[in-house]
Design an enzyme around this catalytic site. Structure first.
Site, PDB file in Angstrom:
ATOM      1  CE1 TYR A   1       0.376   1.963   4.197  1.00 13.96           C
ATOM      2  CE2 TYR A   1       0.790  -0.372   4.554  1.00 13.96           C
ATOM      3  CZ  TYR A   1       0.878   0.946   4.981  1.00 13.96           C
ATOM      4  OH  TYR A   1       1.467   1.245   6.186  1.00 13.96           O
ATOM      5  CB  CYS A   2       1.519   4.026  -1.708  1.00 13.67           C
ATOM      6  SG  CYS A   2       0.307   4.176  -3.041  1.00 13.67           S
ATOM      7  CB  ALA A   3      -0.488   8.316  -0.227  1.00 14.40           C
TER       8      ALA A   3
ATOM      9  CB  ILE B   1      -2.774   4.871   4.171  1.00 16.06           C
ATOM     10  CG1 ILE B   1      -3.026   4.692   5.676  1.00 16.06           C
ATOM     11  CG2 ILE B   1      -2.272   6.261   3.818  1.00 16.06           C
ATOM     12  CD1 ILE B   1      -1.772   4.735   6.517  1.00 16.06           C
TER      13      ILE B   1
ATOM     14  N   GLY C   1      -2.652   4.408  -3.722  1.00 11.14           N
ATOM     15  CA  GLY C   1      -2.705   3.190  -4.520  1.00 11.14           C
ATOM     16  C   GLY C   1      -1.919   3.245  -5.813  1.00 11.14           C
TER      17      GLY C   1
END
Length: 222
Positions: A73-75, A102, A77
């Site tokens: 995951y990142c901020a 997230i 996607g």
């Protein structure tokens, strides 16, 4: 990493599906990978996530288990989608991108920078000493669960953490038997401290986190 990695098809899970998976599986059964920057991670991250910024990913693939399911995951996607593509090309057998990142996550998040004691087992030279250090980690986990059970108000939650406390006692018994197998004799009365030449300065739990720090962190959260 090539620009095309941002456009290759990858398996994507919703945040709800990721949450269900995390609830049903033990943390050792999968890898939760955060590919954002350290400052982003410090502000908020999924508990248990391994931080590996996107720019470092290809150089650090050896730190990850290719045969474990990996959730990235990142901020939002975008970066994690490219990271999932990189992992797939590197032979990782089961990789999932968390759609929405997230920003879409509705569950609990952790804050702050993890400070595990990565040199913990450097205190050991023999198999017996490694077992003794592992026993101390189990004792640290037991102390953490016991502290949480005294802290929470909900009866069912307190009962759960007491059960986890008892489970750690069983783990310690398993390590005691393992020690006797390595040493070829009964476990000494002063185990584990009598086995170690140097004892850790802080009481640590599994993962290398100080128990006191972990309890302070937990006391500020529901």
């Amino acid at each position: 990493m090539a620009i095309l990695d941002f456009f290759k098809p990858v398996s994507t899970w919703t945040v709800d599906k990721v949450g269900e998976y995390l609830d049903r599986h033990h943390p050792e059964d999968f890898t939760l990978l955060d590919v954002r920057q350290p400052k982003e991670y410090e502000e908020a991250h999924l508990p248990g996530a391994v931080l590996m910024p996107m720019a470092e990913l290809e150089k650090r693939l050896g730190e990850l288990k290719a045969n474990k399911p990996t959730i990235v995951y990142c901020a939002s996607g975008v970066r994690s989608r490219a990271a999932a593509s990189v992992l797939g090309n590197a032979g990782f057998t089961e990789v999932y991108n968390m759609g929405g990142g997230i920003h879409a996550w509705q569950g609990l998040v952790a804050t702050g920078t993890p400070e595990p004691d990565l040199d913990y087992f450097s205190l050991a030279e023999t198999a017996e000493e490694h077992v003794a250090l592992a026993w101390l980690l189990e004792e640290g986990a037991r102390a953490f669960y016991e502290g949480i059970s005294d802290m929470v108000q909900d009866r069912e939650a307190a009962s759960l953490f007491r059960e986890l406390t008892e489970a750690e006692e069983h783990h310690k018994s398993t390590l005691e038997a393992l020690y006797e197998g390595f040493a070829g004799c009964r476990i000494p009365a002063d185990f584990p401290r009598g086995v170690l030449k140097t004892e850790p300065q802080k009481q640590l739990m599994e993962g290398g986190l100080p128990v006191e720090q972990a309890l302070q962190w937990a006391s500020k959260r529901p």
